[in-house]
Design a protein around this motif. Structure first.
Motif, PDB file in Angstrom:
ATOM      1  N   VAL A 226       0.842  -1.207   0.000  1.00 26.14           N
ATOM      2  CA  VAL A 226       0.000   0.000   0.000  1.00 26.14           C
ATOM      3  C   VAL A 226       0.877   1.257   0.000  1.00 26.14           C
ATOM      4  N   LEU A 227       1.988   1.181   0.722  1.00 26.23           N
ATOM      5  CA  LEU A 227       2.936   2.304   0.762  1.00 26.23           C
ATOM      6  C   LEU A 227       3.398   2.670  -0.655  1.00 26.23           C
ATOM      7  N   LEU A 228       3.812   1.644  -1.427  1.00 27.86           N
ATOM      8  CA  LEU A 228       4.303   1.898  -2.783  1.00 27.86           C
ATOM      9  C   LEU A 228       3.164   2.329  -3.708  1.00 27.86           C
ATOM     10  N   GLU A 229       2.026   1.660  -3.553  1.00 26.69           N
ATOM     11  CA  GLU A 229       0.911   1.947  -4.456  1.00 26.69           C
ATOM     12  C   GLU A 229       0.358   3.356  -4.226  1.00 26.69           C
ATOM     13  N   PHE A 230       0.371   3.800  -2.969  1.00 26.71           N
ATOM     14  CA  PHE A 230      -0.131   5.141  -2.681  1.00 26.71           C
ATOM     15  C   PHE A 230       0.740   6.197  -3.364  1.00 26.71           C
ATOM     16  N   ARG A 231       2.053   5.918  -3.438  1.00 29.67           N
ATOM     17  CA  ARG A 231       2.952   6.858  -4.131  1.00 29.67           C
ATOM     18  C   ARG A 231       2.658   6.887  -5.629  1.00 29.67           C
ATOM     19  N   ARG A 232       2.333   5.718  -6.169  1.00 29.19           N
ATOM     20  CA  ARG A 232       2.005   5.674  -7.607  1.00 29.19           C
ATOM     21  C   ARG A 232       0.695   6.422  -7.865  1.00 29.19           C
ATOM     22  N   ILE A 233      -0.235   6.317  -6.923  1.00 27.24           N
ATOM     23  CA  ILE A 233      -1.508   7.043  -7.057  1.00 27.24           C
ATOM     24  C   ILE A 233      -1.243   8.546  -7.013  1.00 27.24           C
ATOM     25  N   GLN A 235       1.495  10.010  -7.935  1.00 21.12           N
ATOM     26  CA  GLN A 235       2.113  10.385  -9.221  1.00 21.12           C
ATOM     27  C   GLN A 235       1.045  10.517 -10.305  1.00 21.12           C
ATOM     28  N   GLU A 236       0.079   9.586 -10.266  1.00 24.11           N
ATOM     29  CA  GLU A 236      -1.000   9.627 -11.267  1.00 24.11           C
ATOM     30  C   GLU A 236      -1.840  10.889 -11.078  1.00 24.11           C
ATOM     31  N   GLU A 237      -1.953  11.347  -9.817  1.00 17.26           N
ATOM     32  CA  GLU A 237      -2.698  12.572  -9.519  1.00 17.26           C
ATOM     33  C   GLU A 237      -2.055  13.760 -10.241  1.00 17.26           C
ATOM     34  N   GLU A 238      -0.716  13.757 -10.297  1.00 17.17           N
ATOM     35  CA  GLU A 238      -0.012  14.831 -11.017  1.00 17.17           C
ATOM     36  C   GLU A 238      -0.369  14.789 -12.509  1.00 17.17           C
ATOM     37  N   ASN A 239      -0.409  13.573 -13.073  1.00 18.70           N
ATOM     38  CA  ASN A 239      -0.777  13.447 -14.492  1.00 18.70           C
ATOM     39  C   ASN A 239      -2.209  13.926 -14.740  1.00 18.70           C
ATOM     40  N   ILE A 240      -3.100  13.575 -13.800  1.00 19.53           N
ATOM     41  CA  ILE A 240      -4.502  14.008 -13.943  1.00 19.53           C
ATOM     42  C   ILE A 240      -4.572  15.537 -13.939  1.00 19.53           C
ATOM     43  N   CYS A 241      -3.854  16.155 -12.996  1.00 20.54           N
ATOM     44  CA  CYS A 241      -3.881  17.622 -12.912  1.00 20.54           C
ATOM     45  C   CYS A 241      -3.201  18.250 -14.133  1.00 20.54           C
ATOM     46  N   ASP A 242      -2.187  17.584 -14.669  1.00 15.63           N
ATOM     47  CA  ASP A 242      -1.580  18.064 -15.925  1.00 15.63           C
ATOM     48  C   ASP A 242      -2.634  18.094 -17.035  1.00 15.63           C
ATOM     49  N   ASP A 243      -3.391  16.988 -17.137  1.00 19.49           N
ATOM     50  CA  ASP A 243      -4.422  16.906 -18.185  1.00 19.49           C
ATOM     51  C   ASP A 243      -5.497  17.975 -17.991  1.00 19.49           C
ATOM     52  N   MET A 244      -5.879  18.184 -16.732  1.00 18.36           N
ATOM     53  CA  MET A 244      -6.901  19.210 -16.457  1.00 18.36           C
ATOM     54  C   MET A 244      -6.363  20.594 -16.819  1.00 18.36           C
TER      55      MET A 244
END
Lengths: 331, 175
Positions: A226-233, A235-244
């Motif tokens: 969960v520790l690693l996966e939360f970091r990947r989430i 990172q994905e949040e940054e991509n989502i905000c980039d797209d927005m």
């Protein structure tokens, strides 16, 4: 109660099974994203959330459905019985259950040192001393950038600092903070892209789902997967905000240039007297951070931000169902 | 449509690989350490494999119990334990179950445990203090249970019958 008895208690089984379930979920989710060829970060994040959400709920739900799941007969018929590994002694001396508990404790320590303490310290410091700030509305570039952006405009403040900083605070008093140093290097279109990205973070922070996910992540603080996966989430949040941000500005290149300007500059050398290990750690963190920024820049310049979210829904349902069924038979 | 089908097939292949990997990972510890819980063909095989000699086996069997036992489960780690299930002579259902374990936590599902207790009394079993429980199974049949401690083991004998045959079986249990 010794350690072995604890691992066979309800709380111990919860720890063990939530770890194994999250590991299986992470593997399936990772492969599913490839199989369904999902590139849209919003859909990818929705998939990755399964790794955080399902293991929290699966064990109590499965035990409620079948209270004898931990019993000998169910374990004998199980697809995978974690107790078989936990009972092992490698090389006649090394207990697997001790290694497992050690792994959980390391994950808990990383959570404490890298996530919880900085968060508490930041909250405490921000309450004690307000950051000196001046409203940036009168700055021509900022006013122009805000004017052309759609949606609700947050307050924007300037911080008198030569460093290149742009950040936002969320909650009822949400605002964007820009350093004066950054204002000097960014062109008007780059400044607009930076503000749009922070506006996206503020909009996204109002979603209750992300708050729930963070609470679930805290509950699973001992779980290294969960520790690693939360970091990947994250990172994905940054991509989502980039797209927005790109959907607001229609200018992906400007955001890519902003990222280059903000993060591509040389970092300050480590202060003298710092230990070798700390310097290596900092260098590694810096390297991985740069890799992530490079990925974001490449994504923006290659215009890979448009995915096919429609197909993701079927894949998500199938993945969640498959993982739930498999995990039921993993004890 | 073709992409969706390809995705579906690819996803199914991933699941098959994962299931095979889990099966393999579940089997591997039995090779690395044979002392884990597994099924054995007979009691001498358990004694030989696990090097545990003090396992109790009944020497008296009433006519209604079929020999040999249907299933023998045993382990030496994390603690020695053995559970033996016997079917009825004329039926494919469990009628007798014996459990011997060096921990009170070892409790395989027997399916013949009394669900409604009518009587619980102390019983002197070959000079040891035992607890005799008489009641009814989940299917309404009369069943009984005898539990006691002997040396380092917790021993439990359950049977679908009145307590008289159960006591005879328990009294006949020897290493």
């Amino acid at each position: 109660m010794n350690l072995f008895d604890f691992l066979n208690s309800y709380a111990g089984m919860y720890l063990v099974q939530s770890f194994v379930h999250s590991l299986i979920t992470a593997i399936v989710v990772d492969r599913a994203i490839n199989a369904w060829r999902i590139v849209n970060p919003l859909v990818i994040q929705r998939f990755r959330l399964l790794v955080i959400l399902l293991p929290v709920l699966s064990f109590p739900l499965f035990q409620w459905m079948h209270p004898e799941r931990g019993a000998v007969d169910f374990r004998l018929r199980a697809l995978f019985d974690s107790a078989r590994w936990l009972n092992l002694e490698l090389f006649g001396a090394l207990s697997v259950h001790l290694l497992f508990v050690g792994l959980l404790l390391i994950a808990g320590l990383v959570f404490l040192v890298q996530e919880l303490i900085p968060l508490v310290r930041h909250t405490f410091l921000s309450k004690r001393s307000a950051v000196p700030r001046t409203p940036a509305d009168e700055h021509a570039h900022v006013a122009r950038a805000l004017e052309d952006l759609p949606g609700e405009k947050p307050a924007v403040y300037l911080m008198d600092d030569d460093a290149f900083t742009v950040l936002s605070t969320t909650g009822s008093d949400s605002a964007i903070f820009l350093s004066t140093g950054l204002l000097e290097v960014l062109s008007p279109s780059q400044l607009q892209a930076a503000i749009a990205h922070e506006m996206a973070h503020i909009q996204r922070s109002k979603r209750p789902l992300l708050v729930i996910v963070y609470l679930f992540r805290i509950l699973m603080f001992l779980n290294p997967v969960v520790l690693l996966e939360f970091r990947r989430i994250a990172q994905e949040e940054e991509n989502i905000c980039d797209d927005m941000a790109v959907s607001m500005t229609r200018n992906p290149r400007a955001l890519a240039d902003t990222l280059r300007n903000v993060y591509g500059t040389q970092r300050d050398p480590a202060p003298a007297g710092r230990g070798k290990l700390a310097a290596v750690n900092e260098a590694l963190e810096d390297y991985s951070h740069r890799l992530l920024i490079e990925k974001r820049i490449n994504r923006l310049t290659e215009a890979r931000s448009d995915g096919a979210p429609k197909r993701g829904r079927l894949g998500w349902v199938l993945t969640a169902a498959a993982v739930s069924v498999i995990n039921y038979f993993v004890v | 449509m073709r992409d969706a089908l390809r995705g579906l097939l690819s996803f199914a292949a991933i699941l098959l690989v994962l299931l095979a990997a889990l099966k393999l990972l579940n089997w591997a510890p039995t090779v690395l350490d044979p002392g884990g819980l597994r099924e054995y063909p007979n009691v001498p095989a358990v004694r030989a494999a696990l090097q545990v000699q003090d396992l109790l086996v009944p020497s008296y069997f009433p006519e209604q119990v079929r020999w040999p036992p249907r299933r023998i489960l045993a382990q030496s780690k994390p603690y020695p334990a053995m559970a033996v299930t016997y079917d009825g002579t004329h039926q494919e259902e469990t009628v007798l179950h014996t459990t011997q374990a060096a921990s009170a936590e070892f409790a395989p599902e027997t399916g013949i445990a009394p669900t409604t207790l009518r009587e619980t009394v102390p019983y002197d079993l070959n000079g040891r203090e035992a607890i005799l429980e008489v009641g009814v199974c989940s299917n309404g049949a009369p069943c009984s249970r005898l539990t006691w401690q002997q040396d380092r083991y917790w021993i439990k004998v359950e049977m679908v019958s009145s307590p008289f045959e159960l006591i005879k079986i328990a009294q006949s249990m020897r290493p």
